[in-house]
Design a protein around this motif. Structure first.
Motif, PDB file in Angstrom:
ATOM      1  N   SER A  17      98.447  63.945 112.366  1.00  0.00           N
ATOM      2  CA  SER A  17      98.182  64.164 113.782  1.00  0.00           C
ATOM      3  C   SER A  17      97.828  65.614 114.058  1.00  0.00           C
ATOM      4  N   LEU A  18      97.037  65.815 115.095  1.00  0.00           N
ATOM      5  CA  LEU A  18      96.721  67.126 115.623  1.00  0.00           C
ATOM      6  C   LEU A  18      96.664  67.031 117.132  1.00  0.00           C
ATOM      7  N   ARG A  19      96.959  68.137 117.789  1.00  0.00           N
ATOM      8  CA  ARG A  19      96.833  68.220 119.238  1.00  0.00           C
ATOM      9  C   ARG A  19      95.905  69.371 119.587  1.00  0.00           C
ATOM     10  N   LEU A  20      94.767  69.040 120.179  1.00  0.00           N
ATOM     11  CA  LEU A  20      93.808  70.039 120.600  1.00  0.00           C
ATOM     12  C   LEU A  20      94.072  70.452 122.041  1.00  0.00           C
ATOM     13  N   SER A  21      93.833  71.718 122.330  1.00  0.00           N
ATOM     14  CA  SER A  21      93.952  72.237 123.679  1.00  0.00           C
ATOM     15  C   SER A  21      92.667  72.943 124.061  1.00  0.00           C
ATOM     16  N   CYS A  22      92.337  72.909 125.327  1.00  0.00           N
ATOM     17  CA  CYS A  22      91.192  73.634 125.853  1.00  0.00           C
ATOM     18  C   CYS A  22      91.601  74.252 127.178  1.00  0.00           C
ATOM     19  N   VAL A  23      91.567  75.575 127.233  1.00  0.00           N
ATOM     20  CA  VAL A  23      91.978  76.309 128.419  1.00  0.00           C
ATOM     21  C   VAL A  23      90.752  76.914 129.089  1.00  0.00           C
ATOM     22  N   ALA A  24      90.617  76.661 130.369  1.00  0.00           N
ATOM     23  CA  ALA A  24      89.533  77.228 131.159  1.00  0.00           C
ATOM     24  C   ALA A  24      90.019  78.467 131.893  1.00  0.00           C
ATOM     25  N   SER A  25      89.230  79.519 131.849  1.00  0.00           N
ATOM     26  CA  SER A  25      89.575  80.751 132.543  1.00  0.00           C
ATOM     27  C   SER A  25      88.326  81.369 133.144  1.00  0.00           C
ATOM     28  N   GLY A  26      88.531  82.294 134.053  1.00  0.00           N
ATOM     29  CA  GLY A  26      87.429  82.957 134.713  1.00  0.00           C
ATOM     30  C   GLY A  26      87.635  82.957 136.210  1.00  0.00           C
ATOM     31  N   TYR A  59      87.734  56.275 126.707  1.00  0.00           N
ATOM     32  CA  TYR A  59      87.710  56.648 125.303  1.00  0.00           C
ATOM     33  C   TYR A  59      86.578  55.944 124.578  1.00  0.00           C
ATOM     34  N   ALA A  60      86.052  56.611 123.568  1.00  0.00           N
ATOM     35  CA  ALA A  60      85.138  55.954 122.659  1.00  0.00           C
ATOM     36  C   ALA A  60      85.884  54.868 121.899  1.00  0.00           C
ATOM     37  N   ASP A  61      85.186  53.791 121.585  1.00  0.00           N
ATOM     38  CA  ASP A  61      85.825  52.688 120.867  1.00  0.00           C
ATOM     39  C   ASP A  61      86.435  53.144 119.544  1.00  0.00           C
ATOM     40  N   SER A  62      85.825  54.119 118.911  1.00  0.00           N
ATOM     41  CA  SER A  62      86.275  54.573 117.606  1.00  0.00           C
ATOM     42  C   SER A  62      87.636  55.260 117.633  1.00  0.00           C
ATOM     43  N   VAL A  63      88.100  55.683 118.814  1.00  0.00           N
ATOM     44  CA  VAL A  63      89.362  56.412 118.891  1.00  0.00           C
ATOM     45  C   VAL A  63      90.399  55.729 119.769  1.00  0.00           C
ATOM     46  N   LYS A  64      90.051  54.625 120.392  1.00  0.00           N
ATOM     47  CA  LYS A  64      90.998  53.921 121.257  1.00  0.00           C
ATOM     48  C   LYS A  64      92.247  53.524 120.478  1.00  0.00           C
ATOM     49  N   GLY A  65      93.391  53.769 121.093  1.00  0.00           N
ATOM     50  CA  GLY A  65      94.655  53.454 120.459  1.00  0.00           C
ATOM     51  C   GLY A  65      95.182  54.541 119.559  1.00  0.00           C
ATOM     52  N   ARG A  66      94.354  55.549 119.256  1.00  0.00           N
ATOM     53  CA  ARG A  66      94.770  56.643 118.384  1.00  0.00           C
ATOM     54  C   ARG A  66      94.778  57.995 119.095  1.00  0.00           C
ATOM     55  N   PHE A  67      93.833  58.206 120.007  1.00  0.00           N
ATOM     56  CA  PHE A  67      93.706  59.480 120.713  1.00  0.00           C
ATOM     57  C   PHE A  67      94.142  59.317 122.163  1.00  0.00           C
ATOM     58  N   THR A  68      94.702  60.382 122.728  1.00  0.00           N
ATOM     59  CA  THR A  68      95.095  60.402 124.123  1.00  0.00           C
ATOM     60  C   THR A  68      94.644  61.699 124.766  1.00  0.00           C
ATOM     61  N   ILE A  69      93.894  61.593 125.855  1.00  0.00           N
ATOM     62  CA  ILE A  69      93.473  62.764 126.604  1.00  0.00           C
ATOM     63  C   ILE A  69      94.400  62.943 127.802  1.00  0.00           C
ATOM     64  N   SER A  70      94.744  64.181 128.100  1.00  0.00           N
ATOM     65  CA  SER A  70      95.588  64.486 129.241  1.00  0.00           C
ATOM     66  C   SER A  70      95.194  65.839 129.801  1.00  0.00           C
ATOM     67  N   ARG A  71      95.705  66.157 130.980  1.00  0.00           N
ATOM     68  CA  ARG A  71      95.355  67.430 131.598  1.00  0.00           C
ATOM     69  C   ARG A  71      96.538  68.007 132.351  1.00  0.00           C
ATOM     70  N   ASP A  72      96.543  69.314 132.464  1.00  0.00           N
ATOM     71  CA  ASP A  72      97.510  70.045 133.262  1.00  0.00           C
ATOM     72  C   ASP A  72      96.696  70.866 134.246  1.00  0.00           C
ATOM     73  N   THR A  77      93.990  73.194 131.892  1.00  0.00           N
ATOM     74  CA  THR A  77      93.989  72.861 130.477  1.00  0.00           C
ATOM     75  C   THR A  77      93.829  71.357 130.270  1.00  0.00           C
ATOM     76  N   VAL A  78      93.040  71.001 129.269  1.00  0.00           N
ATOM     77  CA  VAL A  78      92.910  69.618 128.843  1.00  0.00           C
ATOM     78  C   VAL A  78      93.359  69.531 127.393  1.00  0.00           C
ATOM     79  N   TYR A  79      94.016  68.429 127.057  1.00  0.00           N
ATOM     80  CA  TYR A  79      94.548  68.220 125.719  1.00  0.00           C
ATOM     81  C   TYR A  79      93.945  66.961 125.112  1.00  0.00           C
ATOM     82  N   LEU A  80      93.913  66.932 123.803  1.00  0.00           N
ATOM     83  CA  LEU A  80      93.549  65.731 123.075  1.00  0.00           C
ATOM     84  C   LEU A  80      94.559  65.544 121.954  1.00  0.00           C
TER      85      LEU A  80
END
Length: 112
Positions: A17-26, A59-72, A77-80
């Motif tokens: 497993s991995l958890r990606l983060s994306c932070v928006a600033s400016g 979600y793309a069919d290829s990742v359904k059931g395995r990946f979860t997108i969320s946001r704060d 910030t958005v997470y995967l």
């Protein structure tokens, strides 16, 4: 102006497993729709997951059931969350804000 910075990529074994983060600033922006895309070597960039302002996700069919997108929203910030990773998930993962701002991407490599 907006800066998007992805983090959390790396090398992981299949099934991990991995958890990606994306932070928006400016300044001068608000967060609406946020998406994750990925691009494997020699292939087109494809949509992986999207989350709208109200929290609806797709979600793309290829990742359904395995990946979860969320946001704060308070942290812009958005997470995967990526579970049960497969070698075919290997790609550079990019976040997108409001359908036109892109981050630089973060490499995800899944070994077999």
């Amino acid at each position: 102006q907006v800066r998007l910075v992805e983090s959390g990529g790396g090398l992981v074994q299949a099934g991990g497993s991995l958890r990606l983060s994306c932070v928006a600033s400016g300044s001068g922006f608000s967060v609406n729709t946020m998406d994750w895309y990925r691009q494997a070597p020699g292939k087109q960039r494809v949509l992986v997951a999207t989350i709208a302002t109200g929290g609806r996700t797709n979600y793309a069919d290829s990742v359904k059931g395995r990946f979860t997108i969320s946001r704060d929203n308070l942290k812009n910030t958005v997470y995967l969350q990526m579970n049960s990773l497969k070698p075919e998930d290997t790609a550079v993962y990019y976040c997108r804000l409001n359908t036109f701002w892109w981050g630089q991407g973060t490499q995800v490599t899944v070994s077999s």
